[in-house]
Design a protein around this motif. Structure first.
Motif, PDB file in Angstrom:
ATOM      1  N   LYS A 544       0.825  -1.211   0.000  1.00 37.68           N
ATOM      2  CA  LYS A 544       0.000   0.000   0.000  1.00 37.68           C
ATOM      3  C   LYS A 544       0.858   1.259   0.000  1.00 37.68           C
ATOM      4  O   LYS A 544       0.457   2.303  -0.507  1.00 37.68           O
ATOM      5  N   LEU A 545       2.053   1.139   0.602  1.00 31.78           N
ATOM      6  CA  LEU A 545       2.941   2.302   0.688  1.00 31.78           C
ATOM      7  C   LEU A 545       3.840   2.457  -0.540  1.00 31.78           C
ATOM      8  O   LEU A 545       4.576   3.430  -0.630  1.00 31.78           O
ATOM      9  N   ARG A 546       3.789   1.495  -1.456  1.00 34.50           N
ATOM     10  CA  ARG A 546       4.564   1.624  -2.695  1.00 34.50           C
ATOM     11  C   ARG A 546       3.733   2.415  -3.702  1.00 34.50           C
ATOM     12  O   ARG A 546       3.307   1.922  -4.744  1.00 34.50           O
ATOM     13  N   CYS A 547       3.530   3.652  -3.338  1.00 28.64           N
ATOM     14  CA  CYS A 547       2.667   4.550  -4.122  1.00 28.64           C
ATOM     15  C   CYS A 547       3.539   5.640  -4.765  1.00 28.64           C
ATOM     16  O   CYS A 547       4.243   6.377  -4.050  1.00 28.64           O
ATOM     17  N   PRO A 548       3.538   5.747  -6.104  1.00 30.29           N
ATOM     18  CA  PRO A 548       4.394   6.737  -6.780  1.00 30.29           C
ATOM     19  C   PRO A 548       4.186   8.160  -6.262  1.00 30.29           C
ATOM     20  O   PRO A 548       5.142   8.913  -6.098  1.00 30.29           O
ATOM     21  N   GLU A 549       2.943   8.523  -6.008  1.00 33.29           N
ATOM     22  CA  GLU A 549       2.648   9.883  -5.548  1.00 33.29           C
ATOM     23  C   GLU A 549       3.338  10.169  -4.208  1.00 33.29           C
ATOM     24  O   GLU A 549       3.903  11.248  -3.992  1.00 33.29           O
ATOM     25  N   LEU A 550       3.310   9.167  -3.300  1.00 38.48           N
ATOM     26  CA  LEU A 550       3.941   9.316  -1.998  1.00 38.48           C
ATOM     27  C   LEU A 550       5.452   9.474  -2.139  1.00 38.48           C
ATOM     28  O   LEU A 550       6.069  10.352  -1.524  1.00 38.48           O
ATOM     29  N   HIS A 551       6.057   8.660  -3.001  1.00 35.21           N
ATOM     30  CA  HIS A 551       7.517   8.695  -3.138  1.00 35.21           C
ATOM     31  C   HIS A 551       7.981   9.943  -3.897  1.00 35.21           C
ATOM     32  O   HIS A 551       9.069  10.459  -3.633  1.00 35.21           O
ATOM     33  N   ASN A 552       7.164  10.423  -4.814  1.00 39.94           N
ATOM     34  CA  ASN A 552       7.502  11.686  -5.491  1.00 39.94           C
ATOM     35  C   ASN A 552       7.538  12.829  -4.490  1.00 39.94           C
ATOM     36  O   ASN A 552       8.430  13.699  -4.541  1.00 39.94           O
ATOM     37  N   ALA A 553       6.573  12.824  -3.537  1.00 35.81           N
ATOM     38  CA  ALA A 553       6.545  13.864  -2.515  1.00 35.81           C
ATOM     39  C   ALA A 553       7.782  13.755  -1.610  1.00 35.81           C
ATOM     40  O   ALA A 553       8.375  14.763  -1.228  1.00 35.81           O
ATOM     41  N   MET A 554       8.187  12.535  -1.305  1.00 32.26           N
ATOM     42  CA  MET A 554       9.367  12.325  -0.462  1.00 32.26           C
ATOM     43  C   MET A 554      10.621  12.818  -1.176  1.00 32.26           C
ATOM     44  O   MET A 554      11.466  13.497  -0.584  1.00 32.26           O
ATOM     45  N   VAL A 555      10.758  12.458  -2.452  1.00 29.03           N
ATOM     46  CA  VAL A 555      11.937  12.867  -3.238  1.00 29.03           C
ATOM     47  C   VAL A 555      12.022  14.382  -3.318  1.00 29.03           C
ATOM     48  O   VAL A 555      13.105  14.983  -3.187  1.00 29.03           O
ATOM     49  N   ASN A 556      10.884  15.039  -3.502  1.00 26.15           N
ATOM     50  CA  ASN A 556      10.861  16.505  -3.599  1.00 26.15           C
ATOM     51  C   ASN A 556      11.175  17.183  -2.263  1.00 26.15           C
ATOM     52  O   ASN A 556      11.724  18.286  -2.232  1.00 26.15           O
ATOM     53  N   ALA A 557      10.845  16.497  -1.148  1.00 22.32           N
ATOM     54  CA  ALA A 557      11.067  17.105   0.175  1.00 22.32           C
ATOM     55  C   ALA A 557      12.487  16.907   0.682  1.00 22.32           C
ATOM     56  O   ALA A 557      12.957  17.687   1.516  1.00 22.32           O
ATOM     57  N   LEU A 558      13.170  15.888   0.189  1.00 21.66           N
ATOM     58  CA  LEU A 558      14.495  15.553   0.718  1.00 21.66           C
ATOM     59  C   LEU A 558      15.491  16.722   0.724  1.00 21.66           C
ATOM     60  O   LEU A 558      16.211  16.908   1.697  1.00 21.66           O
ATOM     61  N   PRO A 559      15.564  17.511  -0.332  1.00 20.69           N
ATOM     62  CA  PRO A 559      16.561  18.608  -0.325  1.00 20.69           C
ATOM     63  C   PRO A 559      16.346  19.633   0.779  1.00 20.69           C
ATOM     64  O   PRO A 559      17.278  20.366   1.137  1.00 20.69           O
TER      65      PRO A 559
END
Length: 602
Positions: A544-559
């Motif tokens: 359920k957590l392998r959601c592209p939208e969730l990971h895109n948000a994480m990638v964008n927040a990392l910096p």
């Protein structure tokens, strides 16, 4: 110990086991029955010595006599105390020795009962030094009685059991030659009597001749030997819950304190819940004689109606070490939160359920608080009424903006309609009442005892205020209306409940919250641990957590996160486990390597 008392023991053992003619082979059976009944071992050879089938080269030990006394005095048997001293002729020294052994058998039975009902293994519990210090002062003072007062489940019974073991029962105990009666209240109080006289009932319990004047007898003994009678009564609340009749019980206790008067030979110790003590004190506060006979204890707090302090850091660490559960995973600030004994039951259950989990944030204490509330409110009697009272209390504080207490008169309607539920909240230590004498007209206030419970219900009411939506409006409300501790706690409860209810959309919101660096890092660490904890109990959630939208948000927040903080690595490790693609996984691992380089963790 004389042959007369040993003869009485032999007679009662044979009577209990219905053995008419004793033979050597019966000694094995007797030893086995003692072990089954008391979980204590007495050798077959010792039994043979008792009945004359083996040579007696030395006197029987105190342990042996105490065990035999406890064995012949189960609830179904005729107590030896009703016969022993009335059917034998002893000199004063022998009589006192008998009373010491007799009273210790009662005390050991009480400790056994407490150990069996302990919510964690009894061997994990500890002796509390403040209690021994307070008792020693009380013992040598002119005070007649002292209570140990705290909320329910704060460890009073365990505290008293260790006190009795260490000061009276051990071979090297300081007061081992005193008569110690450590009893559950239901063992001595008989509210069916029209008017109970404790002095007479204690005479019967000890097996003294019925016409003995208890006070005079022990005062004379004290003047000759310096020894005392110490009576410790536990679990008053159980008698009240079973019979009610609070004024009758209080009158009996008050009368006994008056009977003791100025005798230095008798000391009375009683354990009270805070609410019960408050009511009892109302019955004695106008009597200067009784109040002057009361030793308050070193830690008495009038506003809390308590003299049992929270566990110290050293005591907490001692319990954790006995549990063999590493406290290294808990920061010292979080270890401090295990300051009340009842929390260890839920903590112990969690660590058994999730032995591999390590907690460096507040997650485990949110679990402990939730389990505590489930036990005390959600799955208790009058649950809906209790919830109604707690919700109303939060609303009357203007959702915490006006503090955490309200005037009792504001809840009068609920207190009338939901009286039983309210009384249970007081007895169970969820709520408490306080009187502010500083006001021109003394005002009675109500508030939650534990700040964690107040913060939980505050969070639930704010969520309800926002129609159960943990959306941007909800978070902006918390950030604008609450500061510092309340703000951090409400955000953590939001993460805890959101992840628990599979509302994973909150992850994106948390990553972009406008918080200072330290608080944001702490919240992200808490988020990572909640996700990890949730996955450990349900592996299917990874999909359920392998959601592209969730990971895109994480990638964008990392910096925008703090590369050097531990929270950065925690969240990356968790997201690596649930990466939706190999490319995303490689990205997280690369970020981890970059973080390690910055921290020289190579």
């Amino acid at each position: 110990m004389t042959h007369l008392i040993l003869n009485e023991l032999r007679h009662l053992i044979l009577q209990k086991l219905k053995i008419q003619i004793i033979s050597p082979s019966d000694c094995s059976y007797i030893a086995l029955e003692i072990n089954k009944s008391l979980r204590k071992n007495i050798s077959v050879t010792t039994i043979k010595r008792l009945f004359g089938f083996a040579v007696t080269q030395h006197q029987f030990s105190t342990y042996t006599i105490n065990t035999l006394l406890a064995f012949v005095e189960s609830e179904q048997d005729i107590p030896i105390s009703k016969t022993a001293l009335q059917t034998t002729t002893l000199n004063k020294v022998e009589e006192w020795d008998y009373l010491v052994i007799k009273s210790k058998s009662y005390s050991e039975a009480t400790i056994k009962r407490i150990a069996e009902n302990c919510t964690i293994p009894y061997e994990f519990t500890i002796n509390r030094k403040f209690a021994a210090h307070d008792f020693d002062y009380f013992y040598h003072s002119n005070f007649s009685f002292t209570p140990f007062i705290s909320q329910g489940d704060y460890g009073k019974s365990i505290l008293l059991s260790h006190l009795v073991e260490n000061l009276f029962l051990k071979p090297e105990a300081k007061f081992k030659d005193d008569v110690i009666l450590f009893l559950h209240a239901d063992k001595i109080f008989n509210l069916a009597q029209e008017k109970q006289d404790l002095t007479k009932d204690i005479v019967v319990l000890l097996g003294l001749p019925p016409r003995t004047n208890l006070i005079q007898y022990f005062t004379e003994q004290h003047s000759q030997t310096g020894h005392k009678l110490v009576i410790i009564l536990d679990d008053i609340i159980q008698v009240l819950n079973k019979h009610g009749l609070k004024p009758k019980l209080f009158d009996t206790i008050v009368q006994f304190i008056c009977d003791i008067e100025d005798s230095p030979a008798i000391k009375l110790v009683i354990s009270f819940r805070s609410y019960t003590w408050r009511r009892f004190f109302q019955s004695i506060r106008h009597s200067s004689f009784i109040v002057n006979k009361w030793f308050t204890g070193s830690y008495f707090k009038k506003k809390d109606h308590s003299n049992v302090p929270p566990l110290t850091t050293g005591e907490i660490e001692e319990i954790l070490s006995k549990m063999d559960l590493s406290q290294a995973a808990l920061r010292s600030t979080h270890t401090q939160k295990l300051r009340h004994p009842f929390q260890f039951y839920f903590y112990y259950q969690l660590k058994l359920e999730y032995p591999e989990n390590e907690y460096s944030s507040n997650l485990i204490f949110h679990e402990v608080t939730l389990k505590y509330l489930t036990s005390r409110i959600f799955q208790s009697s009058h649950a809906s009424e209790k919830l109604a009272i707690c919700k109303k209390l939060i609303k009357l504080t203007d959702y915490g903006r006006q503090g955490n207490r309200i005037s009792k008169r504001l809840l009068l309607e609920e207190l009338i309609v939901y009286r039983d539920a309210y009384m249970e909240l007081l007895h169970d230590g969820i709520l408490t009442e306080q009187v502010n004498d500083a006001d021109e007209i003394p005002t009675e206030y109500i508030h939650f005892i534990n700040s964690e419970v107040f913060e939980y219900f505050l969070f639930k009411q704010i969520v309800e205020l926002h129609q159960d939506k943990l959306d941007e409006t909800y978070y902006n409300f918390i950030l604008s209306e609450y500061k510092d501790h309340h703000q951090n706690t409400l955000l953590q409860w939001s993460v805890f409940e959101g992840i628990k209810d599979n509302k994973f959309e909150i992850i994106k919101t948390i990553l972009w919250l406008k918080l200072d660096s330290n608080h944001h890092n702490e919240l992200i660490t808490f988020l990572a641990e909640n996700i990890k904890h949730k996955i450990s109990s349900d592996e299917c959630l990874k999909d359920k957590l392998r959601c592209p939208e969730l990971h895109n948000a994480m990638v964008n927040a990392l910096p925008y996160l703090d590369f050097a903080d531990q929270s950065y690595q925690k969240i990356l490790n968790v997201f690596s486990e649930i990466a939706d693609t190999e490319e995303t996984f490689v990205f997280y691992q690369s970020a981890l390597i970059f973080s390690d380089c910055l921290n020289l963790n190579l």
